[in-house]
Design a protein around this motif. Structure first.
Motif, mmCIF file in Angstrom:
data_model
loop_
_atom_site.group_PDB
_atom_site.id
_atom_site.type_symbol
_atom_site.label_atom_id
_atom_site.label_comp_id
_atom_site.label_asym_id
_atom_site.label_seq_id
_atom_site.Cartn_x
_atom_site.Cartn_y
_atom_site.Cartn_z
ATOM 1 N N LEU A 1 0.813 -1.216 0.000
ATOM 2 C CA LEU A 1 0.000 0.000 0.000
ATOM 3 C C LEU A 1 0.851 1.272 0.000
ATOM 4 C CD1 LEU A 1 -2.959 -0.957 2.352
ATOM 5 C CD2 LEU A 1 -2.747 -1.139 -0.115
ATOM 6 N N GLY A 2 2.113 1.155 -0.376
ATOM 7 C CA GLY A 2 2.925 2.360 -0.514
ATOM 8 C C GLY A 2 3.834 2.652 0.671
ATOM 9 N N ALA A 3 3.957 1.696 1.605
ATOM 10 C CA ALA A 3 4.805 1.946 2.777
ATOM 11 C C ALA A 3 6.257 2.197 2.361
ATOM 12 C CB ALA A 3 4.734 0.776 3.747
ATOM 13 N N ALA A 4 6.759 1.399 1.413
ATOM 14 C CA ALA A 4 8.156 1.557 0.999
ATOM 15 C C ALA A 4 8.349 2.872 0.250
ATOM 16 C CB ALA A 4 8.587 0.387 0.120
ATOM 17 N N ALA A 5 7.440 3.149 -0.697
ATOM 18 C CA ALA A 5 7.574 4.379 -1.482
ATOM 19 C C ALA A 5 7.482 5.606 -0.575
ATOM 20 C CB ALA A 5 6.488 4.429 -2.555
ATOM 21 N N GLY A 6 6.565 5.560 0.383
ATOM 22 C CA GLY A 6 6.426 6.682 1.314
ATOM 23 C C GLY A 6 7.668 6.851 2.169
ATOM 24 N N ALA A 7 8.190 5.717 2.669
ATOM 25 C CA ALA A 7 9.390 5.784 3.496
ATOM 26 C C ALA A 7 10.572 6.298 2.690
ATOM 27 C CB ALA A 7 9.700 4.411 4.076
ATOM 28 N N GLU A 8 10.677 5.834 1.436
ATOM 29 C CA GLU A 8 11.797 6.269 0.598
ATOM 30 C C GLU A 8 11.723 7.765 0.325
ATOM 31 O OE1 GLU A 8 11.612 3.667 -2.772
ATOM 32 O OE2 GLU A 8 12.341 1.974 -1.581
ATOM 33 N N LEU A 9 10.520 8.259 0.039
ATOM 34 C CA LEU A 9 10.384 9.693 -0.203
ATOM 35 C C LEU A 9 10.711 10.480 1.067
ATOM 36 C CD1 LEU A 9 9.662 12.083 -1.954
ATOM 37 C CD2 LEU A 9 7.267 11.767 -1.334
ATOM 38 N N GLY A 10 10.185 10.009 2.199
ATOM 39 C CA GLY A 10 10.467 10.701 3.457
ATOM 40 C C GLY A 10 11.956 10.750 3.740
ATOM 41 N N SER B 1 3.284 4.651 -7.009
ATOM 42 C CA SER B 1 3.895 5.149 -8.252
ATOM 43 C C SER B 1 4.118 6.653 -8.173
ATOM 44 C CB SER B 1 2.997 4.854 -9.448
ATOM 45 O OG SER B 1 2.637 3.522 -9.453
ATOM 46 N N PHE B 2 3.107 7.345 -7.650
ATOM 47 C CA PHE B 2 3.218 8.800 -7.549
ATOM 48 C C PHE B 2 4.381 9.189 -6.642
ATOM 49 C CE2 PHE B 2 2.078 12.776 -5.418
ATOM 50 C CZ PHE B 2 1.914 13.599 -6.520
ATOM 51 N N LEU B 3 4.444 8.556 -5.454
ATOM 52 C CA LEU B 3 5.504 8.908 -4.504
ATOM 53 C C LEU B 3 6.879 8.524 -5.059
ATOM 54 C CD1 LEU B 3 3.854 7.912 -1.113
ATOM 55 C CD2 LEU B 3 4.021 10.169 -2.158
ATOM 56 N N ASN B 4 6.945 7.398 -5.778
ATOM 57 C CA ASN B 4 8.211 7.004 -6.399
ATOM 58 C C ASN B 4 8.696 8.059 -7.375
ATOM 59 O OD1 ASN B 4 9.329 4.670 -5.417
ATOM 60 N ND2 ASN B 4 7.899 3.355 -6.516
ATOM 61 N N ALA B 5 7.746 8.582 -8.159
ATOM 62 C CA ALA B 5 8.113 9.602 -9.140
ATOM 63 C C ALA B 5 8.662 10.841 -8.445
ATOM 64 C CB ALA B 5 6.898 9.966 -9.984
ATOM 65 N N PHE C 1 9.477 6.976 8.715
ATOM 66 C CA PHE C 1 8.311 6.447 9.432
ATOM 67 C C PHE C 1 7.054 7.232 9.064
ATOM 68 C CE2 PHE C 1 5.471 6.284 13.083
ATOM 69 C CZ PHE C 1 5.423 4.921 13.345
ATOM 70 N N VAL C 2 7.182 8.557 9.116
ATOM 71 C CA VAL C 2 6.044 9.417 8.790
ATOM 72 C C VAL C 2 5.628 9.202 7.329
ATOM 73 C CG1 VAL C 2 5.302 11.813 8.537
ATOM 74 C CG2 VAL C 2 6.628 11.123 10.543
ATOM 75 N N GLY C 3 6.622 9.134 6.438
ATOM 76 C CA GLY C 3 6.326 8.933 5.016
ATOM 77 C C GLY C 3 5.553 7.638 4.778
ATOM 78 N N ALA C 4 5.991 6.558 5.442
ATOM 79 C CA ALA C 4 5.340 5.261 5.247
ATOM 80 C C ALA C 4 3.902 5.292 5.745
ATOM 81 C CB ALA C 4 6.139 4.175 5.967
ATOM 82 N N THR C 5 3.693 5.831 6.930
ATOM 83 C CA THR C 5 2.335 5.830 7.493
ATOM 84 C C THR C 5 1.414 6.752 6.690
ATOM 85 O OG1 THR C 5 3.192 7.389 9.122
ATOM 86 C CG2 THR C 5 2.883 5.149 9.854
ATOM 87 N N LEU C 6 1.939 7.913 6.269
ATOM 88 C CA LEU C 6 1.123 8.830 5.475
ATOM 89 C C LEU C 6 0.734 8.198 4.140
ATOM 90 C CD1 LEU C 6 2.607 12.421 5.947
ATOM 91 C CD2 LEU C 6 0.505 11.441 6.882
ATOM 92 N N ALA C 7 1.687 7.502 3.517
ATOM 93 C CA ALA C 7 1.404 6.895 2.211
ATOM 94 C C ALA C 7 0.283 5.877 2.332
ATOM 95 C CB ALA C 7 2.671 6.240 1.655
ATOM 96 N N VAL C 8 0.381 4.991 3.328
ATOM 97 C CA VAL C 8 -0.644 3.963 3.488
ATOM 98 C C VAL C 8 -1.973 4.609 3.884
ATOM 99 C CG1 VAL C 8 -1.297 1.876 4.726
ATOM 100 C CG2 VAL C 8 1.069 2.236 4.067
#
Lengths: 339, 359
Positions: free
Chosen positions: B116-125, B184-188, B149-156
């Protein structure tokens, strides 16, 4: 004839350089020993060729590190440098006035005309707006050589040098390409004598002192087979990154355990800018207080940029490390006063 | 068709699922114990079990315990190797359990903790923190795990809200698609920031590859509470995950709100995954290969898969890390490379042998 031989050796260097995968200047590439040896010969011999007039010698044909021959019809007056090292070299040989734009990483000297141009993702259109008659770069990772050649703009590749002789050869080639051969030769001569002075100022101890060179806080390091690593071999230091078995690359990531157990006498931080590391942050790392260099405070805070380039400021780096080595040796040879 | 029919069918189906036996629990615990032992003993610095014991005793200030002859070695064992082994167990157990939980919640065998985007969110954060905060001031270096941590939780969270508001349906597929879109969006955005900030390129790259180094006991203590809470919630819901497996309507007929279970389990798994990723980076593959291996070897009931994934994931990552630090010693190999390199063939072997046995 000599010119031809030098060009051939430069090509040899370029050919051994095919696996070029440099993302940042830390990931410098191996260059064949034969090519380096030949280039070394060029370096010493070229000092005898010193045309005084800077506009003579053109048109000129030279071969860059990628093996591509470029022809300069006249002395370049609109140079774009996409390599921080080439920028430093150009300004050191007094070709700075011919440089119209440098890339976003070329932060030295401060008088260099820094732009938003990127050496990693070069935008060919953006480069052509400066109407350059010569573009200097350290590699062709962005594929700009092909694009710029299509626009009849010669690109001179000066790849990451493997050792000092390689750097000297690049300075001299840039001197030739910009019509500052005499200046380039004197810069090289000054570097040679400065290096010799620093090396002579350090006595070789019976037990070699050990050093750990840090590229970032995840313990990426550089072996003695790298350009920056030769500073340590010149000063008679034992580089702990060399202890690896044969398969380890030139820039291995070491484990904290290994570094602590290797117990280096000297720690050189090339991550003071990128990662804000200093003697305090090193001492605060778990387990590192047991390391000899941490106990004695022999932690050298180097400039990341100098330590990752192969330009004239290598001498400054060598001098800085040399001072610490001399101090360590004084301590070692001084008779114990207490106890 | 009356409501009882699916209810009875579901109840019958659930009754047929295997339970966790003492035998398999013992096997799981033994595997973890062996892995921990190997993890503590293997590394660039050679140690004996006696050394480890002495280092432990002296670090815990046990009275009358003889000190280790070499204080440097004691410091290496206590400050560097033990926290790394413990961190590996926590992160591995968490990722495998979260993977199993996601697979149950979404009834999708390809679900992993990053679905659900935990990795992408964490990577962006982490990328934003490294490129802008940590680069600006040394005071912000410790912000990176928090930002991840914040990025992952926000993404999901965003994926969950998006998945609900787009259709309002109870179909978990909508949630998965929302997660894919968010990721995909956060990865971009992450790639854009990384390209624009070439100075921090390598730090970002190293972070994304995943590692269990440098954090020491601080890292363990930082994530332990989140992981403990997350594991407790998922363990408590393991029976309900079985119920979810028979379908949302059937679960409802048994008095279980699929939507509520899904929300609670996804929230718990996300909390734990975010904590693990914040310290260790995005270590791939553990969340998929471990639960499926357990399923193939023991059985598909979540009453079996959840607890055994926890033990198996912990053991697997500890072993993978032991390999990461000794294969090219003294150089390190990124742990994500080891998990995929060793995990994929192992998984295929398990799949082949169990299929052969079934036939």
């Amino acid at each position: 004839m000599r010119k031809h031989l030098c060009a051939t050796s430069a090509k040899l260097v370029a050919q051994t350089d095919r696996a070029w995968r440099r993302r940042r200047s830390h990931f410098v590439q191996l260059i064949g020993a034969a090519g380096v040896a030949l280039l070394a010969a060029c370096g010493t011999g070229a000092t005898t060729i010193a045309p005084a007039a800077s506009t003579t010698g053109f048109p000129l044909t030279i071969k860059g590190g990628n093996g591509v021959t470029i022809t300069l019809a006249k002395r370049p007056s609109h140079i774009v440098s996409l390599s921080p090292t080439a920028t430093e070299m150009l300004f050191a040989i007094s070709a700075g006035s011919q440089v119209v734009a440098v890339d976003d990483q070329s932060n030295y000297p401060s008088s260099a005309p820094m732009t938003k141009l990127s050496g990693f993702q070069p935008n060919i259109e953006a480069i052509t707006t400066y109407s350059p008659d010569l573009v200097g770069a350290s590699d062709d990772s962005g594929g700009h050589v092909h694009g710029l050649s299509g626009a009849n703009i010669p690109v001179l590749i000066e790849p990451a040098a493997k050792d000092l002789n390689g750097a000297y050869a690049e300075i001299q080639q840039l001197g030739m390409a910009t019509g500052h051969e005499a200046n380039a030769n004197s810069v090289v001569q000054k570097m040679r004598s400065d290096v010799a002075t620093v090396v002579a100022s350090v006595r070789k101890p019976p037990r070699p002192l050990s050093v750990y060179h840090e590229l970032d806080e995840t313990h990426y390091s550089a072996t003695s087979h790298t350009f920056i690593g030769q500073a340590y071999s010149l000063l008679g230091l034992r580089n702990i990154a060399d202890n690896a078995s044969g398969s380890v690359p030139d820039y291995p990531q070491l484990s904290a355990e290994f570094i602590v157990s290797a117990n280096p006498d000297l720690i050189v931080l090339a991550d003071t800018k990128c990662c804000h590391q200093d003697a305090r942050t090193i001492a605060a790392r778990p387990g590192w207080s047991a390391v000899a260099a941490v106990k004695r405070g022999e932690i050298v805070a180097a400039d990341d940029d100098i330590a990752s380039r192969w330009g004239p400021r290598f001498v400054d780096f060598l001098r800085l490390v040399g001072q610490h080595v001399a101090e360590l040796e004084r301590q070692a040879s001084a008779p114990a006063t207490s106890g | 068709m009356s409501a009882e029919a699916p209810s009875i069918l579901a109840a019958v189906e659930l009754r047929g699922l295997p339970r966790l036996t003492w035998g398999w629990t013992a096997v799981g615990l033994a595997f973890l114990a062996v892995a921990l032992g190997i993890g503590v003993l293997v590394g660039p610095v050679r140690t004996s079990p006696g050394d480890v014991l002495l280092a432990l005793l002296s670090a815990l200030h046990v009275r009358g315990a003889p000190g280790l002859a070499d204080p440097g070695q004691a410091s290496i064992l206590w400050s560097l190797r033990l926290p790394r082994v413990v961190l590996g167990a926590i992160v591995g157990g968490m990722l495998a359990t979260a993977g199993a939980a996601y697979q149950g919640v979404f009834r999708n065998p390809l679900a992993d903790p990053y679905l659900l985007g935990a990795a992408a969110g964490a990577e962006l954060g982490a990328t934003l923190a490294i490129a802008f905060l940590a680069a600006a001031s040394p005071a912000f270096v410790n912000v990176v795990p928090v930002a991840a941590f914040v990025g992952a939780t926000l993404a999901v969270g965003a994926a969950y809200v998006l998945g609900r508001t787009v259709t309002g349906s109870r179909n978990p597929t909508t949630l998965i698609l929302a997660g894919v879109a968010i990721a995909s969006f956060l990865n971009a955005v992450q790639i854009y920031v990384q390209q624009a900030q070439t100075n921090s390129f390598r730090q970002v790259y190293t972070w994304i590859l995943g590692r269990l180094v440098t954090a020491g006991w601080d890292g363990v203590l930082l994530i332990a509470p989140y992981v403990a809470l997350s594991l407790a919630v998922i363990l408590a819901h393991r029976r309900l995950l079985d119920t979810l497996g028979v379908g949302d309507e059937e679960a409802a007929s048994l008095g279980v709100s699929a939507r509520r279970v899904r929300l609670v389990v996804v929230a718990a798994a996300t909390l734990g995954t975010a904590a693990a990723v914040a310290i260790a980076g995005t270590i791939a593959f553990v969340g998929i290969v471990i639960p499926h291996t357990i399923r193939l070897l023991v059985g598909r009931s979540y009453r079996v898969v959840i607890p055994l994934s926890m033990l198996g994931g912990a053991a697997f990552l500890v072993l993978a890390d032991a390999a990461a630090r000794s294969v090219a010693s003294p150089a390190e190999v990124p742990i994500g490379v080891i998990t995929a390199l060793v995990g994929a063939p192992f998984f295929v072997a398990v799949m082949r042998s169990t299929r052969a046995a079934a036939m």
